[in-house]
Design a protein around this motif. Structure first.
Motif, short mmCIF file in Angstrom:
data_model
loop_
_atom_site.label_atom_id
_atom_site.label_comp_id
_atom_site.label_asym_id
_atom_site.label_seq_id
_atom_site.Cartn_x
_atom_site.Cartn_y
_atom_site.Cartn_z
N TYR A 1 -15.62 91.76 -57.40
CA TYR A 1 -16.44 90.84 -58.15
C TYR A 1 -17.68 91.28 -56.74
O TYR A 1 -17.50 90.71 -55.62
CB TYR A 1 -16.15 89.31 -58.37
CG TYR A 1 -17.59 89.04 -59.33
CD1 TYR A 1 -17.14 88.59 -60.79
CD2 TYR A 1 -17.96 87.37 -58.27
CE1 TYR A 1 -18.55 87.89 -61.24
CE2 TYR A 1 -19.38 87.09 -59.28
CZ TYR A 1 -18.99 87.27 -60.24
OH TYR A 1 -20.51 86.17 -60.56
N LYS B 1 -12.32 93.93 -72.36
CA LYS B 1 -10.78 94.74 -72.68
C LYS B 1 -11.00 96.03 -73.06
O LYS B 1 -10.35 96.97 -72.69
CB LYS B 1 -10.90 93.80 -73.33
CG LYS B 1 -8.69 93.83 -73.84
CD LYS B 1 -8.75 93.08 -74.82
CE LYS B 1 -6.96 93.29 -75.20
NZ LYS B 1 -6.27 92.17 -75.97
N TYR C 1 -15.07 88.68 -73.29
CA TYR C 1 -13.70 89.03 -72.80
C TYR C 1 -13.41 90.79 -73.70
O TYR C 1 -12.66 91.72 -73.22
CB TYR C 1 -12.73 87.78 -73.34
CG TYR C 1 -11.16 88.05 -73.41
CD1 TYR C 1 -10.52 88.07 -71.97
CD2 TYR C 1 -10.47 88.73 -74.50
CE1 TYR C 1 -9.76 88.44 -71.56
CE2 TYR C 1 -8.62 89.01 -74.39
CZ TYR C 1 -8.63 89.29 -72.82
OH TYR C 1 -7.53 88.76 -72.32
N LYS D 1 -9.25 92.56 -66.83
CA LYS D 1 -8.00 92.57 -65.82
C LYS D 1 -7.03 92.43 -66.59
O LYS D 1 -5.82 93.27 -65.95
CB LYS D 1 -8.32 91.67 -64.82
CG LYS D 1 -7.11 91.01 -64.21
CD LYS D 1 -7.53 89.85 -63.29
CE LYS D 1 -6.73 89.46 -62.11
NZ LYS D 1 -6.68 88.52 -61.40
N ASP D 2 -7.33 91.76 -68.06
CA ASP D 2 -5.74 91.40 -69.48
C ASP D 2 -5.60 92.59 -69.32
O ASP D 2 -4.28 93.12 -69.68
CB ASP D 2 -5.95 91.02 -69.55
CG ASP D 2 -6.23 89.64 -68.84
OD1 ASP D 2 -5.86 88.84 -68.03
OD2 ASP D 2 -6.82 88.08 -69.87
N LYS E 1 -12.34 89.21 -67.10
CA LYS E 1 -11.10 88.94 -67.69
C LYS E 1 -10.56 89.26 -68.23
O LYS E 1 -9.34 90.00 -68.11
CB LYS E 1 -11.18 86.87 -67.80
CG LYS E 1 -9.46 86.51 -68.01
CD LYS E 1 -9.86 85.43 -68.34
CE LYS E 1 -7.95 84.76 -68.45
NZ LYS E 1 -8.19 85.36 -69.48
N LYS F 1 -17.57 86.97 -64.98
CA LYS F 1 -16.10 86.31 -65.15
C LYS F 1 -14.76 86.52 -66.37
O LYS F 1 -14.31 87.30 -66.21
CB LYS F 1 -16.22 85.35 -64.43
CG LYS F 1 -16.99 85.37 -63.03
CD LYS F 1 -16.48 84.17 -62.44
CE LYS F 1 -17.20 84.36 -60.86
NZ LYS F 1 -17.09 82.33 -59.99
N GLU F 2 -15.86 86.38 -67.61
CA GLU F 2 -14.90 86.84 -68.65
C GLU F 2 -14.87 87.49 -69.01
O GLU F 2 -13.32 88.36 -69.63
CB GLU F 2 -15.51 85.84 -69.47
CG GLU F 2 -14.31 85.13 -70.89
CD GLU F 2 -13.30 84.33 -70.99
OE1 GLU F 2 -12.23 84.59 -71.19
OE2 GLU F 2 -13.51 83.73 -69.63
#
Length: 211
Positions: A37, A209, A205, A29-30, A26, A22-23
């Motif tokens: 998911y 990214k 993360y 997504k960012d 994220k 999930k990180e």
């Protein structure tokens, strides 16, 4: 907008593997991606490859034809721009749920053709996450490094360029006193988790990214 599929091949919601996936999602997504998911343990009944060879026939070449709980997942990956997938290590390998998807995902595009062994024309970047109770300092001795390298090479060839994030010596339960697990030092486990897991979340993360 890029579409990223994030898949949890572990059974425990909210724990190490789930958090890292999930990180990573994220992070993606960012960076502007759309995320879907998928929790493999919540899907309708499904299996690994059943060796029907439907994906080798001209009419359905390169596509798994087994219409069970993984059928739509395979189609979503086929249309995605990136894949995040994670699994805990159980008994020196990834989970049975991971293996079921892995078999179906890879075998459908394996051609048995010397000139063109892979028929996947839409290679996408992959983040492969593994968590383990075993500490990373033991990975060479236990064969975990070889395991990860094998998965990385296969996924890179048949799905797309793959980055690996491995997180070892994970915290398994909140209260170790409930179990007669004399090989663990609960306080040391908790201290290590508190000291390091945040760094693994940051790595996840950043990898997301970069997708």
């Amino acid at each position: 907008m890029k579409k990223i599929i994030a898949i949890n091949a572990g059974p425990r919601k909210g724990w190490n593997t789930d958090q890292l996936i999930k990180e990573a999602a994220k992070g993606a997504k960012d960076a502007g991606a759309e995320i879907e998911y998928i929790d493999l343990y919540k899907l309708e009944k499904h299996t690994g490859c059943v060796s029907c060879f439907g994906c080798k026939l001209p009419a359905t070449f390169g596509r798994c034809v087994c219409k069970d709980g993984l059928f739509d997942v395979l189609e979503k990956i086929r249309q995605a721009d990136g894949l995040i997938i994670g699994s805990p290590n159980y008994l020196s390998n990834f989970t049975a749920e991971f293996r079921a998807l892995y078999e179906r995902l890879v075998f459908q595009v394996l051609t048995y053709n010397k000139e063109k062994p892979c028929c996947n024309e839409h290679l996408i970047p992959v983040i492969l996450i593994m968590t383990s109770n075993c500490g990373e300092e033991m990975y060479e001795m236990t064969g975990y490094n070889t395991l990860l390298e094998t998965y990385k090479n296969t996924l890179s060839t048949f799905v797309g360029p793959t980055e690996v994030l491995a997180c070892g010596n994970t915290l398994q339960v909140v209260d170790y006193s409930k179990y007669d697990w004399t090989m663990f030092d609960p306080d040391a486990k908790k201290a290590y988790h508190e000291d390091t897991f945040g760094d693994y979340l940051k790595k996840a993360y950043e990898l997301g990214k970069q997708l």
